[in-house]
Design a protein around this motif. Structure first.
Motif, PDB file in Angstrom:
ATOM      1  N   GLY A   1      74.416  -2.428  47.597  1.00 56.11           N
ATOM      2  CA  GLY A   1      74.856  -2.191  46.460  1.00 56.11           C
ATOM      3  C   GLY A   1      75.171  -0.893  46.022  1.00 56.11           C
ATOM      4  O   GLY A   1      75.471  -0.538  45.065  1.00 56.11           O
ATOM      5  N   TYR A   2      74.876   0.154  46.846  1.00 53.63           N
ATOM      6  CA  TYR A   2      75.108   1.388  46.626  1.00 53.63           C
ATOM      7  C   TYR A   2      76.443   2.024  47.128  1.00 53.63           C
ATOM      8  O   TYR A   2      76.647   1.669  48.500  1.00 53.63           O
ATOM      9  N   GLU A   3      76.984   3.213  46.843  1.00 56.06           N
ATOM     10  CA  GLU A   3      78.056   3.837  47.227  1.00 56.06           C
ATOM     11  C   GLU A   3      77.393   5.237  47.716  1.00 56.06           C
ATOM     12  O   GLU A   3      76.721   5.828  47.052  1.00 56.06           O
ATOM     13  N   VAL A   4      77.992   5.934  48.516  1.00 55.28           N
ATOM     14  CA  VAL A   4      77.675   7.276  49.065  1.00 55.28           C
ATOM     15  C   VAL A   4      78.625   8.235  48.298  1.00 55.28           C
ATOM     16  O   VAL A   4      80.221   8.185  48.373  1.00 55.28           O
ATOM     17  N   VAL A   5      78.316   9.453  47.776  1.00 58.50           N
ATOM     18  CA  VAL A   5      78.975  10.433  46.980  1.00 58.50           C
ATOM     19  C   VAL A   5      78.976  11.463  48.111  1.00 58.50           C
ATOM     20  O   VAL A   5      77.767  12.155  48.337  1.00 58.50           O
ATOM     21  N   VAL A   6      80.100  12.300  48.421  1.00 56.61           N
ATOM     22  CA  VAL A   6      79.944  13.468  49.306  1.00 56.61           C
ATOM     23  C   VAL A   6      80.607  14.692  48.593  1.00 56.61           C
ATOM     24  O   VAL A   6      81.587  14.490  48.000  1.00 56.61           O
ATOM     25  N   THR A   7      79.918  15.777  48.822  1.00 53.40           N
ATOM     26  CA  THR A   7      80.521  17.142  48.164  1.00 53.40           C
ATOM     27  C   THR A   7      80.100  18.157  49.058  1.00 53.40           C
ATOM     28  O   THR A   7      79.224  18.233  49.782  1.00 53.40           O
ATOM     29  N   ALA A   8      81.009  19.245  48.970  1.00 55.74           N
ATOM     30  CA  ALA A   8      80.768  20.253  50.005  1.00 55.74           C
ATOM     31  C   ALA A   8      81.338  21.632  49.325  1.00 55.74           C
ATOM     32  O   ALA A   8      82.079  21.634  48.624  1.00 55.74           O
ATOM     33  N   ASP A   9      80.519  22.520  49.591  1.00 53.99           N
ATOM     34  CA  ASP A   9      80.874  24.042  48.971  1.00 53.99           C
ATOM     35  C   ASP A   9      80.615  24.994  50.260  1.00 53.99           C
ATOM     36  O   ASP A   9      79.530  25.108  50.830  1.00 53.99           O
ATOM     37  N   ALA A  10      81.466  25.863  50.055  1.00 46.94           N
ATOM     38  CA  ALA A  10      81.443  27.122  51.092  1.00 46.94           C
ATOM     39  C   ALA A  10      81.295  28.363  50.568  1.00 46.94           C
ATOM     40  O   ALA A  10      81.483  28.538  49.317  1.00 46.94           O
ATOM     41  N   LEU A  11      80.111  29.286  50.720  1.00 48.63           N
ATOM     42  CA  LEU A  11      79.815  30.487  50.128  1.00 48.63           C
ATOM     43  C   LEU A  11      80.097  31.468  51.282  1.00 48.63           C
ATOM     44  O   LEU A  11      79.536  31.408  52.111  1.00 48.63           O
TER      45      LEU A  11
ATOM     46  N   LEU B   1      74.543  20.223  44.654  1.00 48.72           N
ATOM     47  CA  LEU B   1      73.515  19.427  43.550  1.00 48.72           C
ATOM     48  C   LEU B   1      74.193  19.310  42.354  1.00 48.72           C
ATOM     49  O   LEU B   1      74.318  18.005  41.686  1.00 48.72           O
ATOM     50  N   SER B   2      74.819  20.228  41.738  1.00 51.06           N
ATOM     51  CA  SER B   2      75.595  20.214  40.455  1.00 51.06           C
ATOM     52  C   SER B   2      76.776  19.276  40.668  1.00 51.06           C
ATOM     53  O   SER B   2      76.785  18.534  39.692  1.00 51.06           O
ATOM     54  N   ASP B   3      77.348  19.225  41.762  1.00 50.70           N
ATOM     55  CA  ASP B   3      78.611  18.357  41.887  1.00 50.70           C
ATOM     56  C   ASP B   3      78.099  17.042  41.874  1.00 50.70           C
ATOM     57  O   ASP B   3      78.565  16.167  41.227  1.00 50.70           O
ATOM     58  N   LEU B   4      77.143  16.551  42.657  1.00 46.54           N
ATOM     59  CA  LEU B   4      76.624  15.312  42.644  1.00 46.54           C
ATOM     60  C   LEU B   4      75.995  14.849  41.185  1.00 46.54           C
ATOM     61  O   LEU B   4      76.334  13.794  40.725  1.00 46.54           O
ATOM     62  N   ALA B   5      75.377  15.734  40.485  1.00 47.89           N
ATOM     63  CA  ALA B   5      74.819  15.564  39.171  1.00 47.89           C
ATOM     64  C   ALA B   5      76.066  14.968  38.210  1.00 47.89           C
ATOM     65  O   ALA B   5      75.886  13.966  37.582  1.00 47.89           O
ATOM     66  N   ALA B   6      77.179  15.555  38.437  1.00 45.33           N
ATOM     67  CA  ALA B   6      78.423  15.560  37.543  1.00 45.33           C
ATOM     68  C   ALA B   6      78.894  14.189  37.877  1.00 45.33           C
ATOM     69  O   ALA B   6      79.546  13.313  37.221  1.00 45.33           O
ATOM     70  N   LYS B   7      78.685  13.400  38.877  1.00 41.76           N
ATOM     71  CA  LYS B   7      79.300  12.094  39.520  1.00 41.76           C
ATOM     72  C   LYS B   7      78.238  11.158  39.225  1.00 41.76           C
ATOM     73  O   LYS B   7      78.450  10.043  39.377  1.00 41.76           O
ATOM     74  N   GLY B   8      77.056  11.439  38.711  1.00 43.02           N
ATOM     75  CA  GLY B   8      76.102  10.412  38.436  1.00 43.02           C
ATOM     76  C   GLY B   8      75.257   9.952  39.665  1.00 43.02           C
ATOM     77  O   GLY B   8      74.457   9.139  39.639  1.00 43.02           O
TER      78      GLY B   8
ATOM     79  N   SER C   1      78.013  26.943  54.884  1.00 37.53           N
ATOM     80  CA  SER C   1      78.612  25.620  53.894  1.00 37.53           C
ATOM     81  C   SER C   1      77.625  24.570  54.041  1.00 37.53           C
ATOM     82  O   SER C   1      76.981  24.438  55.019  1.00 37.53           O
ATOM     83  N   ILE C   2      77.695  23.910  52.666  1.00 34.76           N
ATOM     84  CA  ILE C   2      76.740  23.035  52.681  1.00 34.76           C
ATOM     85  C   ILE C   2      77.502  21.629  52.213  1.00 34.76           C
ATOM     86  O   ILE C   2      78.434  21.645  51.338  1.00 34.76           O
ATOM     87  N   THR C   3      77.398  20.544  52.914  1.00 37.06           N
ATOM     88  CA  THR C   3      77.735  19.404  52.640  1.00 37.06           C
ATOM     89  C   THR C   3      76.644  18.377  52.229  1.00 37.06           C
ATOM     90  O   THR C   3      75.624  18.150  52.689  1.00 37.06           O
ATOM     91  N   ALA C   4      76.601  17.882  50.749  1.00 35.65           N
ATOM     92  CA  ALA C   4      75.452  17.128  50.339  1.00 35.65           C
ATOM     93  C   ALA C   4      75.882  15.599  49.943  1.00 35.65           C
ATOM     94  O   ALA C   4      77.079  15.352  49.749  1.00 35.65           O
ATOM     95  N   PHE C   5      75.037  14.845  50.317  1.00 34.55           N
ATOM     96  CA  PHE C   5      75.282  13.386  49.933  1.00 34.55           C
ATOM     97  C   PHE C   5      74.396  12.930  48.789  1.00 34.55           C
ATOM     98  O   PHE C   5      73.198  13.479  48.892  1.00 34.55           O
ATOM     99  N   GLY C   6      74.989  11.807  48.062  1.00 32.23           N
ATOM    100  CA  GLY C   6      74.136  11.264  47.114  1.00 32.23           C
ATOM    101  C   GLY C   6      74.696   9.849  47.051  1.00 32.23           C
ATOM    102  O   GLY C   6      75.554   9.493  47.732  1.00 32.23           O
ATOM    103  N   THR C   7      73.830   9.086  46.246  1.00 30.62           N
ATOM    104  CA  THR C   7      74.173   7.553  46.140  1.00 30.62           C
ATOM    105  C   THR C   7      74.146   7.122  44.553  1.00 30.62           C
ATOM    106  O   THR C   7      73.670   7.961  43.738  1.00 30.62           O
TER     107      THR C   7
END
Length: 331
Positions: free
Chosen positions: A40-50, A74-81, A135-141
């Protein structure tokens, strides 16, 4: 350790990165990581290069670079809930790197990962003849159908922002090698506060669940409040009326603006705040503010959404205000 006897890639991974990897990293012995989202969960993906010299000063403390690299994702994931679940790292080390530097980088990365419950699950390490690049790619649910998009703002919604605005951009100036004159007018405590806000942004992942429940739209403030609001409004096909006198400023930022009032434009457009910009209906926003108070995070009402797509009016001290530049640009 001498630069003449650096570890190879596999030894480097085993020595520095495997100790901070989570179970999904499979010991960093495979070419992939593993995520197991709940039913019942979906995966949220975000990436940032520095890139050194673009997103941070090359001589910034390595611990701060590691912290910030993960924090901005993590800031991007937070904004997606979304709840953080894990991340992968690609690290391109320049000539002249040392194990002392790498140990500091990993320490900062590990501190942020542990604080957010977001372990390393994979990645890659390479060398480069160019600047340090990572570059980091982070995953959230997030529960299915509950992701908070930029496109949900509706006329009549209120506009809110977390924490304080302007500290990151002012902190960049206070920390950088070419400090403008106003920095010397600040007290040591204010200079240190602003520099730390630039070096160690605080992603608002603790607000994620409340955003799921109560926000109609959200994004993080990475490129400047003015420019990021414009992005949210474009996605939502809406406009806004914003009271700049209500935008929350820290005591250190207020001290900087007293030293040089022209800094107000930098504070509102400069970015690097990593606060949450969100909208909520009249019926939902009180609960959102209450949820933020429970985690000791100020959430301030700064305006309202209007029906005029793309039209934003800014008021300050009873008059209209416009901006020469909306946000920081990476290009």
């Amino acid at each position: 350790m001498s630069g003449t006897s650096r570890p190879g890639e596999f030894e480097l991974i085993a020595r520095y990165f495997a100790p901070i990897a989570g179970p999904g990293g499979l010991g960093l012995l495979d070419d992939a990581g593993l995520l197991r989202p709940g039913r019942g969960y979906e995966v949220v993906v975000t990436a940032d290069a520095l890139v050194a010299g673009v997103h941070f000063f090359p001589d910034d403390p390595p611990e701060a670079i590691g912290w910030k690299a993960l924090a901005v994702n993590l800031s991007d994931l937070a904004a997606k809930g979304a709840k953080p679940e894990g991340f992968v790292l690609t690290l391109a080390l320049p000539r002249g790197w040392t194990e002392v530097w790498l140990a500091g980088f990993v320490a900062g990365l590990a501190r942020m990962a542990e604080a957010a419950g977001c372990p390393l699950i994979g990645g890659d390490t390479v060398s480069t003849t160019g600047p340090l690049t990572l570059s980091i790619t982070a995953f959230g649910t997030v529960p299915a159908g509950r992701v908070v998009k930029r496109s949900g703002a509706k006329p009549g919604d209120v506009v809110l922002v977390s924490g304080s605005i302007g500290d990151g951009a002012l902190g960049l100036k206070a920390h950088g090698p070419d400090k403008p004159g106003w920095v010397a007018l600040l007290g040591a405590e204010d200079r240190a506060f602003l520099a730390d806000r630039y070096l160690h942004p605080q992603p608002r992942y603790a607000l994620a669940q409340a955003l799921q429940r109560h926000a109609s739209a959200a994004m993080d403030v990475s490129d400047g409040l003015v420019g990021d609001l414009a992005k949210l409004l474009k996605a939502s096909g809406a406009g806004a009326e914003i009271d700049l006198d209500s935008v929350p400023l820290s005591p250190a930022a207020r001290a900087a603006l007293m030293a040089d009032p022209a800094l107000a434009e930098l504070a509102w457009t400069g970015g690097d705040d990593y606060e949450i910009l969100c909208t909520a209906s009249e019926g939902e926003y009180p609960a959102l503010i209450t949820a933020a108070e429970e985690i000791m995070l100020p959430l301030t009402l700064i305006g309202r959404i209007t029906a005029e797509a793309g039209v934003v009016t800014y008021s300050e001290k009873g008059g209209a205000r416009s901006f020469a530049q909306g946000s920081f640009s990476h290009f």
